[in-house]
Each structure stands twice: as structure tokens, then as C-alpha cells.
Scaffold this motif. Structure first.
Motif, PDB file in Angstrom:
ATOM      1  N   VAL A   1       0.980  -1.060  -0.302  1.00 43.53           N
ATOM      2  CA  VAL A   1       0.071   0.548  -0.029  1.00 43.53           C
ATOM      3  C   VAL A   1       0.916   1.545   0.010  1.00 43.53           C
ATOM      4  CG1 VAL A   1      -2.006   1.402   1.344  1.00 43.53           C
ATOM      5  CG2 VAL A   1      -1.853  -1.132   1.173  1.00 43.53           C
ATOM      6  N   THR A   2       0.668   2.117  -1.551  1.00 39.24           N
ATOM      7  CA  THR A   2       1.237   3.005  -1.251  1.00 39.24           C
ATOM      8  C   THR A   2      -0.175   4.165  -0.822  1.00 39.24           C
ATOM      9  OG1 THR A   2       3.140   5.087  -1.820  1.00 39.24           O
ATOM     10  CG2 THR A   2       2.156   4.226  -3.361  1.00 39.24           C
ATOM     11  N   LYS A   3       1.024   6.000  -0.969  1.00 40.62           N
ATOM     12  CA  LYS A   3      -0.436   6.651  -0.582  1.00 40.62           C
ATOM     13  C   LYS A   3      -0.712   8.075  -1.515  1.00 40.62           C
ATOM     14  CE  LYS A   3      -0.533   5.151   4.838  1.00 40.62           C
ATOM     15  NZ  LYS A   3      -2.036   4.846   4.885  1.00 40.62           N
ATOM     16  N   ASN A   4      -1.337   8.506  -2.296  1.00 39.52           N
ATOM     17  CA  ASN A   4      -1.360   9.469  -2.095  1.00 39.52           C
ATOM     18  C   ASN A   4      -1.973  10.487  -1.613  1.00 39.52           C
ATOM     19  OD1 ASN A   4      -1.727   9.345  -4.647  1.00 39.52           O
ATOM     20  ND2 ASN A   4      -3.706   9.035  -4.833  1.00 39.52           N
ATOM     21  N   VAL A   5      -0.272  11.203  -0.735  1.00 39.32           N
ATOM     22  CA  VAL A   5      -1.038  12.481   0.088  1.00 39.32           C
ATOM     23  C   VAL A   5      -0.929  14.114  -0.172  1.00 39.32           C
ATOM     24  CG1 VAL A   5       0.478  13.522   2.400  1.00 39.32           C
ATOM     25  CG2 VAL A   5       1.259  11.784   1.487  1.00 39.32           C
ATOM     26  N   ILE A   6      -2.162  14.687  -0.070  1.00 39.69           N
ATOM     27  CA  ILE A   6      -2.895  15.914  -0.233  1.00 39.69           C
ATOM     28  C   ILE A   6      -3.007  16.924   1.022  1.00 39.69           C
ATOM     29  CG2 ILE A   6      -5.086  16.543  -1.059  1.00 39.69           C
ATOM     30  CD1 ILE A   6      -5.605  13.687  -2.362  1.00 39.69           C
ATOM     31  N   GLY A   7      -2.989  17.727   0.770  1.00 44.33           N
ATOM     32  CA  GLY A   7      -2.892  19.511   1.428  1.00 44.33           C
ATOM     33  C   GLY A   7      -3.814  20.117   0.594  1.00 44.33           C
ATOM     34  N   GLU A   8      -4.937  20.575   1.613  1.00 47.96           N
ATOM     35  CA  GLU A   8      -5.435  21.682   1.061  1.00 47.96           C
ATOM     36  C   GLU A   8      -5.851  23.019   1.979  1.00 47.96           C
ATOM     37  OE1 GLU A   8      -9.185  18.649  -0.250  1.00 47.96           O
ATOM     38  OE2 GLU A   8      -9.472  19.989   0.840  1.00 47.96           O
ATOM     39  N   ILE A   9      -5.738  23.980   1.196  1.00 47.97           N
ATOM     40  CA  ILE A   9      -5.752  25.630   1.241  1.00 47.97           C
ATOM     41  C   ILE A   9      -7.549  25.597   0.689  1.00 47.97           C
ATOM     42  CG2 ILE A   9      -5.562  27.847   1.266  1.00 47.97           C
ATOM     43  CD1 ILE A   9      -2.614  26.359   2.131  1.00 47.97           C
ATOM     44  N   THR A  10      -8.555  25.670   1.999  1.00 50.99           N
ATOM     45  CA  THR A  10     -10.187  25.638   1.696  1.00 50.99           C
ATOM     46  C   THR A  10     -10.511  26.912   1.067  1.00 50.99           C
ATOM     47  OG1 THR A  10     -10.447  24.513   3.569  1.00 50.99           O
ATOM     48  CG2 THR A  10     -11.783  24.981   3.168  1.00 50.99           C
ATOM     49  N   GLY A  11     -11.146  26.334   0.673  1.00 48.58           N
ATOM     50  CA  GLY A  11     -11.270  28.324  -0.574  1.00 48.58           C
ATOM     51  C   GLY A  11     -12.696  28.803   0.357  1.00 48.58           C
ATOM     52  N   ARG A  12     -12.547  29.793   0.075  1.00 44.48           N
ATOM     53  CA  ARG A  12     -13.693  30.830   0.852  1.00 44.48           C
ATOM     54  C   ARG A  12     -14.839  30.717   0.560  1.00 44.48           C
ATOM     55  NH1 ARG A  12     -12.170  34.672  -1.714  1.00 44.48           N
ATOM     56  NH2 ARG A  12     -13.517  36.299  -3.249  1.00 44.48           N
ATOM     57  N   GLU A  13     -15.281  30.677  -1.054  1.00 46.14           N
ATOM     58  CA  GLU A  13     -16.441  30.422  -1.725  1.00 46.14           C
ATOM     59  C   GLU A  13     -17.005  29.668  -2.159  1.00 46.14           C
ATOM     60  OE1 GLU A  13     -17.428  35.152  -3.032  1.00 46.14           O
ATOM     61  OE2 GLU A  13     -17.815  33.550  -4.185  1.00 46.14           O
ATOM     62  N   LEU A  14     -16.393  28.555  -2.299  1.00 46.68           N
ATOM     63  CA  LEU A  14     -16.514  27.699  -3.176  1.00 46.68           C
ATOM     64  C   LEU A  14     -15.628  26.539  -2.711  1.00 46.68           C
ATOM     65  CD1 LEU A  14     -16.763  28.967  -6.812  1.00 46.68           C
ATOM     66  CD2 LEU A  14     -18.794  28.544  -5.368  1.00 46.68           C
ATOM     67  N   PRO A  15     -16.103  25.759  -1.495  1.00 47.26           N
ATOM     68  CA  PRO A  15     -14.772  24.778  -1.091  1.00 47.26           C
ATOM     69  C   PRO A  15     -14.657  23.869  -1.271  1.00 47.26           C
ATOM     70  CG  PRO A  15     -16.987  25.546   0.622  1.00 47.26           C
ATOM     71  CD  PRO A  15     -16.688  26.479  -0.908  1.00 47.26           C
TER      72      PRO A  15
END
Lengths: 456, 456
Positions: free
Chosen positions: A247-261
Motif C-alpha cells: 500500500v502506498t499513498k497519495n498525500v493531500i493538502g488543501e487550502i480551503t476556498g472561501r466561497e466555493l470550498p
């Protein structure tokens, strides 16, 4: 009376002055910012190579999670990706006749092993894959098929595809012709004794025959020996290991949108690397640029962008876009593919960006936005370019599902000097180029996440 | 009345117009002649590496004898040289902490082995050899001493000596300080993952502790890890082999002089090479230039030179000028040292020659001959230079016995990119530079063998 000329199209939503002003401000600040370079330094130094199934891969995933958190990403998470692991073991080759000489080789990805202790055989020389195709089936019994053509060095990497068929499919063709093994000149443009590995076209499991790349000087040596009239006999010993399901992984980081998250702009690079170098230009640079871009926008834009910026650090790209395929399949199944507004991956090294391409998935009504991006990037040496694009290797599965993509075209003249070799190390990266990449990516990402219209 | 100014010195014998004319003719023909390049191609391709005690060395000696004969040398013979052989075996290194990473290393010449399976130890960083000198004796118990300073890149190779003390003597100093092993940054100017081997100051037998060079990018990696505050722990496994007494050879070819056959002009290069590359710039180029020069003069001068041209292809230079010392000692013992009129060795790669130096052993009455040579070489880009010289590494023992020497100074800017690495291969050599070398060597050798005066 004639109708008045069309002066405006109701479907065309302009890029606001405020958006352009913020993008300009970000661009002019990013060009002095070393965060992408520093992130790359940390990844390549403190982690090193990140091949699936190795401790380095685990360390890389942990590093990525911690770094995204430290950079202030709003959400950080991983997604599991199933695959079969493959490891390189012993790999040696020698010319036995006409004189004993060591060769520098490396196994191609998913190469099967030779018999233990190696195999000994004469080589039969084919200048190209096409020449090997012309050999009679079964005619190479007891021989090693050697394909010697050299990849052409071009700014856009256009020499890679034509040469790479020997690497991706040569093992099948060699098996069909009856050969014991496939030996190819490295798919690379340098003249150092660093062989270039890379995947074969085998989704899981092993190649049809052992498949090996020689460094360019070693390939030259064999060709010269044959030009002298010698018939080189080779001993080849490759021991590889099938790890079975891992098992490997995609690593994800988000900057959440202010209007259309829920609407996401996807940027990224692939976190895995080949095992020989430390994955600096392939693709630590892309990882670092994407991480730095998300963090830079969050920390420097006076306005948090309307949409979510999703930085995806793809897993297992090198063995066949495995993380990217899993991600796209899951989004297709759960319907969230529709939320993917536009995307791009940085996976062509650490050279400066000179062009901006848009995919055919981009709506005619959004082309002016891409033109606006290119205009703002002009000061950075970027110009608008024609041609379709997937937006990078890991964008291929998303692009196939209709997600619009841009290609931030990097100068890859030197990329294939380093690609998939032990020489893919941090010292090769120019900090000025990393700053330019950050600035260009910031313009693209901010406008894509802020402009309220649809790219589709 | 004042005495008239000295217009001529009875002891000064001019270089005749005929000699200058022949040298000019040879020069202008040699500049279009690829024989040195072709000889080098054959040696590096059909033989490869030529490390004492290996099949390649034997093949190289056989190749040299056959090639000298084929080139028409009047006499071809060998002289045995006794030495102790040393072979490289397994050599691996890994960073164990803070993360697992493979390092690319090579054992230095005559390095002793680590314990079987390797040793594990933290490294202690010294920026220079001088810094290691300051450590307390016995203070590095259980540690690996790491010297990280980088060799400076200069046209004349002037960065080599100051950096090289770490390679030649570091093992003794590390042992004195109590360390388990010595780890140095390669003595080299490139940024590829090709480590530079080279001799330690051990005449026979083994170094005091295992002594190993890291490639430049690997040395950078360790330094960066420590800059981050990590304390790298290393596993080092070097297995080497003492072959005990072996016999190598100096291979000699002569163009017999027409009037003074017992007087010899010595030119040459060393036939042995390190085992990692194919010994193209070190020193196949010198071997090829010297062989081609002798043959070119014999076949192209309308007059066979007055003195004998002795082309000496020295054995076992890399392990301490062993062939050269044996040759000089034998000539000292039998008195024929007096017949050695002048000499030079080509052993600084395959770059173009830009300068001509004469040793302090050259008589003031012969300086005008060197000036004449330099004048004729001017068209080839060579100018007269000051400074004493041994005339090349293998000339050192002869120079110490009073033999005059010239230094045909090559541009060595790139030499230490390749020196003692796997990358020392034929593809690095520029045929135009080889032609220029042949032309310059032809001018020197012909005039030295033809001018009737004494260089002493």
C-alpha cells in the motif's frame, strides 16, 4: 441594417482587476521567495529516494504530512493506493569477450531476474526498436538483444517518447524474438556512467525477459567494439524482488476556498521517486513547487481564494501513474470528479517555465483567463503556447475524465541528463529557477482558484 | 676601449634551418592527423581499464607491444617491474540515520578492508585535513572521520595538491586520532555520482584504517544533513584484496637514432589506469600521444632524427610511479642514465596544450632550443612559460637524477571532473585536441632528437 458587432459575450466572465492585482502582487513577491527551494532541499536531504516499498517511501510520506501541516495547510490527509511492489537487488554486467570489462547497468522497473549468478550470452545489435521488430520470431535464442539508439536532446523533451519504446516495450519484443534478455542504451541525454532506469509496460508482476539499461558511455563502448568487428559476449546478473501487494499513498493538502470550498484546483507533483538518486528533479521539484505555491498563496494573498487549492503529492507515479489512476477512479465513482475545476502537475524537472499551454478540455469561454495568466507571467519569461496537454503525467487520468488542464512548460533541455539516474540530486537544482517556478505557479493557481467562471 | 658586446657564445649551438623546416612541416601535417585519437580509441575500447593485477592490465601490455610493432617502431621490448598488487572488491555505504539512504563511494588505493559485513559508526565532520590534525589523538574512537573540503577547479590543476593530502595521508591521521575509518569527499571537480579513487601514501600493503571517497553529491548530502542538525550514522563495507608480489611491465618502443642511437629522448604516458573507468584521459591519452608522435616522426620526417626516440609506456604509475622508479633505478645502476638527453610525459588528460615549461636541469645553453620549439608551437596556441618542472609524474625519478625535462602544459580545467572515476571514458575526448597534442609533441620530440647540442 446590419446587426451590431458582438462586443461582449454573456458567457464570458472577465478576470477582475482585483484578481489581477493580487496575482501581480503575489508574482512579484514570489520571485524573491526561496520556499520551494528550501522544501526541496529538506525532502531530498532528510528523506532521499522514495521508491514504493522502501523505508524512503515511508519516510517521504511522513515528511510530506508533517511539512504540509507545518506550512499551514487547512486540511492534510492521505489516501491509500494498492499496488504490487518491486525492488532492485544485485545488478552487474561484464564484457567477457573480446576482453574483460565491467559495464555499468541498471535494471528497468519490474524487470525479472536473470538466473541466479547471471546469464552469459553474445549480444545482437539493433540500432532501433523498429530494427528489432524486423528480426524473425524466435531467431535470438541464446542471445541478448541490444538496442543502441540514442535519445535526442530537446527543450520540450520531445526525444523521450520516440526513444522510450525500447524501454517500455522492448522486453516483450525481445522475448518474442527468443532473446534471453533485453539490453538498451539508457533513455537519456548525458554522457556519464549513470544508467537511467524507468518503468517497463508491465502493470504488475515482471517483464517477459530481464530488461536492463546501459549508461550511454557503456552503450558507446559496445557499439565501438562491434565496429571493430568484435562480437561481445556479456555476463548479466540482475536479481530483483517482487514484494507482492503493498500500500502506498497519495498525500493531500488543501487550502480551503472561501466561497466555493467544494470546487478544487488541483496542483501537485509526485512524491515517489526512483531508487537510484534522491528524486530531486523527478519529482521533488514538483512536490516542492506545489507545496510552496499553496502555502505562499495562503500566507501572502490579501484574499483567501474563492475555491479550494488541493495540492496532491501523487504516489507511485513511476511505476505507472498508480496513485493518479486510483485518485481519478475514486472521484469518478463518488461523483466528485465534477468538482475538479482545473489542474496541473509539475513533473518535468526544476528548469524555468517558458510557456503556458491549455488543454482542449478548457472551454472557449475560459481561454481568455489562460491568456490573462500568460500575460501576467510574461514578465517571468513565459509566453502563451498552442497545443493540447494533459497537464502532466499524473493529470492524465483526470484529463481523460474531462478535467481541464494547463501545462506550465519547463525548459527540459538538461532534464534527461538526470532523469531516473543516481545523478538526480539536489545539487543540480538552480534556486533562481525554483523561485521563477513558484512565481509562475502562484499566478496560475491564484487566478484559477479566484476567477468565478467555469473552465469547462 | 671597451670590449665588444658578446654576439655569440661558443657553447651555444643553433637550431639549424633544416631542423626548423622539418619540424614546421611535421607540425603542419600532424595537425590534420588522427592517429593519436585512433590509438586511444583502440586502447580504451578493445582493452578498457588496465589496473595492475587484472586481466585488463595483461591485455593492455599485449595491446601496447602489438600496436608499437604495427606502428613501425624499430625496437619493442618490455621490462619487468615488481610490485604488490591490490584489488577492489565489494564497496557499499549507507546512511542508517536519520533516514536510510545509499551512498556512492569507492575505496582508495590500498585501502584495507572493513570487518566482513562492514562497520557502523557515526561520522565526525572535519572541513579540512588541517582540522582533523587539531583533533586529540585517540579522540575518534568508534567514529568515522569525514573530511569534506572540495578541490578547487583550475586550468593547471593547482587545486589537486592542496586537497589531495586528505586522500594520500588522511588514513594515517584518522588512525592516529583513533577513528575506525576515513571518509573523504572525492578529490574532484565534478558534480556527478562518480567517486574518485586514487592512491594513498602506502608503498605496499594496506592503509592504516579503511579509506574511502564519497562522490561530490554524496559529500554534499552528508554536509547538508549535519547543517540540519542531524548526526548521520553510516554503514561502510569495503572488501579489498592484497595480491602480494606481482610483476607488471614498462613497455618500450624505440625509433632508433641515425647518428647517436645511444642518446635517448624519452616521451611517454602511463599504460596502467585505475579500474573504475577505461583510463582514457588518465592516461590512455598520454600513451596514444606518445606512440603516435614516435610513429608520426618516423613516417613523415624526411630525415630520421639524430637521436633515439624512446617511447616509454610506464607501468603502475597510479600506485606510486612504480614502473618509473624501477626504470630510473636500473639506469642509475647501469650508468645509462647519462644517455637520457631530455624527456617529458603526457599525463594530464586530453586537453589542448597551451604552454611550454623547461626544468631547471635544462642548461642555459639549451634554453634557446626550447624557445625555438615554443616559437614553432605558437601557431598551435602554445606559449613559453616560466617555472621548474619534472616533466610529468613518471619523469620525477629521472628528473631527480638530473635528466632535463620539458612540460607540455595541457588545459586541465575539466581533467579532475573525470580523473580516477568511472567516467574516464573515450567519449570525453575531443579529436581536435588530440591532433593539437600530436602536433605539439612532434615539434618538441623531433627538435630534441635532432638538435646536436646537449640539454644538460
Amino acid at each position: 441594417m446590419l446587426t451590431a458587432p458582438v462586443l461582449a459575450n454573456d458567457n464570458i466572465i472577465p478576470v477582475s482587476k482585483e484578481t489581477k492585482d493580487i496575482a501581480t502582487h503575489l508574482r512579484d513577491k514570489a520571485i524573491d521567495d526561496d520556499s520551494a527551494y528550501e522544501i526541496l532541499k529538506s525532502l531530498t536531504t532528510e528523506v532521499g529516494a522514495r521508491h514504493p516499498g522502501t523505508p524512503g517511501e515511508k519516510a517521504g510520506i511522513e515528511w510530506a504530512i508533517n511539512k504540509l501541516k507545518a506550512l499551514g495547510f487547512d486540511k492534510v490527509y492521505t489516501e491509500d493506493v494498492n499496488m504490487n511492489g518491486w525492488l532492485r537487488g544485485v545488478e552487474t554486467a561484464e564484457i567477457l569477450l573480446p576482453s574483460y570489462q565491467k559495464l555499468i547497468i541498471t535494471a528497468l522497473g519490474r524487470s525479472k531476474s536473470t538466473p541466479e549468478g547471471g546469464l552469459e550470452a553474445d549480444i545482437v545489435h539493433f540500432k532501433t526498436y523498429a530494427d528489432l521488430e524486423k528480426a524473425l520470431d524466435g531467431s535470438l535464442k541464446g542471445k541478448i538483444a541490444f538496442i543502441s539508439n540514442r535519445m535526442q536532446q530537446l527543450k520540450d523533451g520531445g526525444g523521450y517518447g520516440p526513444a522510450n519504446i525500447a524501454r517500455s516495450k522492448g522486453h516483450e519484443l525481445a522475448a518474442q524474438k527468443g532473446a534471453e534478455a533485453l539490453l538498451i542504451r539508457s533513455i537519456g541525454t548525458d554522457d556519464h556512467r549513470n544508467p537511467h532506469t524507468g518503468a517497463t509496460n508491465v502493470a504488475m508482476g515482471y517483464t517477459a525477459v530481464p530488461a536492463v539499461a546501459l549508461s550511454n558511455p557503456d552503450a558507446d563502448q559496445l557499439v565501438r567494439l562491434m565496429d571493430y568487428g568484435h562480437s561481445p559476449k556479456i555476463r548479466l546478473n540482475i536479481q530483483t524482488k517482487d514484494l507482492g501487494p503493498i500500500v502506498t499513498k497519495n498525500v493531500i493538502g488543501e487550502i480551503t476556498g472561501r466561497e466555493l470550498p467544494n470546487e478544487v484546483v488541483v496542483i501537485g507533483g509526485h512524491l515517489d521517486s526512483w531508487d537510484l538518486g534522491t528524486g530531486a528533479v523527478d519529482d521533488g521539484a514538483g512536490v516542492a513547487i506545489a507545496m510552496a505555491t499553496g502555502a505562499f498563496i495562503k500566507n501572502n494573498a490579501k484574499l483567501r481564494p474563492r475555491r479550494t487549492i488541493r495540492v496532491i503529492l501523487w504516489g507511485a507515479e513511476e511505476l505507472g501513474l498508480i496513485g493518479a489512476r486510483a485518485y481519478a477512479k475514486a472521484r469518478q465513482e463518488d461523483g466528485t470528479i465534477a468538482n475538479h475545476v482545473i489542474g496541473s502537475e509539475s513533473d518535468f524537472g526544476a528548469g524555468p517555465i517558458y510557456g503556458l499551454q491549455s488543454s482542449n478540455n478548457v472551454s472557449p469561454n475560459a481561454i481568455h483567463v489562460v491568456d490573462t495568466m500568460a500575460g501576467l507571467m510574461g514578465k517571468l519569461g513565459v509566453s502563451r503556447r498552442s497545443g493540447d496537454t494533459s497537464g502532466g503525467p499524473d493529470m492524465i487520468p483526470l484529463a481523460a475524465l474531462g478535467v481541464p488542464a494547463l501545462n506550465l512548460m519547463q525548459d527540459g533541455t538538461d532534464y534527461f541528463d538526470l532523469h531516473h539516474t543516481p545523478d538526480d540530486t539536489f545539487d543540480k537544482v538552480n534556486p533562481e529557477h525554483m523561485r521563477q517556478n513558484l512565481a509562475v505557479w502562484t499566478v496560475f493557481t491564484f487566478i484559477a482558484a479566484e476567477w468565478p467562471g467555469s473552465f469547462k
